[in-house]
Enzyme design. Structure first.
Site, PDB file in Angstrom:
ATOM      1  N   LYS A 187       0.884  -1.159   0.051  1.00  0.00           N
ATOM      2  CA  LYS A 187       0.097  -0.071  -0.134  1.00  0.00           C
ATOM      3  C   LYS A 187       0.791   1.354   0.016  1.00  0.00           C
ATOM      4  CE  LYS A 187      -4.278  -2.122   2.041  1.00  0.00           C
ATOM      5  NZ  LYS A 187      -4.887  -1.977   3.303  1.00  0.00           N
ATOM      6  N   CYS A 188       2.135   1.153   0.220  1.00  0.00           N
ATOM      7  CA  CYS A 188       3.044   2.297   0.142  1.00  0.00           C
ATOM      8  C   CYS A 188       3.714   2.600  -1.083  1.00  0.00           C
ATOM      9  CB  CYS A 188       4.147   2.012   1.103  1.00  0.00           C
ATOM     10  SG  CYS A 188       5.421   3.211   1.101  1.00  0.00           S
TER      11      CYS A 188
END
Length: 113
Positions: free
Chosen positions: A9-10
């Site tokens: 998700k980064c």
């Protein structure tokens, strides 16, 4: 084998993964948000990075600000916080043999591939 400690998700972690993939070298993805890292693994990782535990902490995360900021913590307490709250771990981290680097910015990763 190259290892990348990755959080999908980064955006910086995704950029780092793309750099590792582009190297064409075999690698292993460790999704540390899915499988929390035990304290001994974090200790080895910090040692390989050659940093103090505090340098691995994402101090802008809400959990850090609400639970830890301003407290005098030992290195062991910081490592336990990282093990308990993996969201606090800087990312991505790439390990290649006896070298490791935090991929911030992701271009730093190229130096150990």
């Amino acid at each position: 084998m190259i290892k990348i400690y990755h959080h999908p998700k980064c955006s910086k972690s995704r950029e780092g993964l793309a750099i590792v993939e582009a190297s064409g070298k075999p690698f292993q993805i460790i999704k540390y948000m899915d499988e929390q890292l035990p304290v001994p693994t974090l200790e080895r990782l910090i040692d390989t990075l050659g940093i103090k535990p505090m340098e691995l902490v994402r101090t802008d995360e809400t959990i850090w600000k609400e639970s830890y900021k301003g407290k005098k913590l030992t290195d062991n307490e910081i490592i336990k916080a990282l093990a308990t709250h993996p969201k606090l771990i800087q990312r991505p981290i790439v390990v290649n043999g006896k070298k490791a680097i935090i991929g911030r910015p992701p271009s730093n990763i190229k130096s150990i591939l």
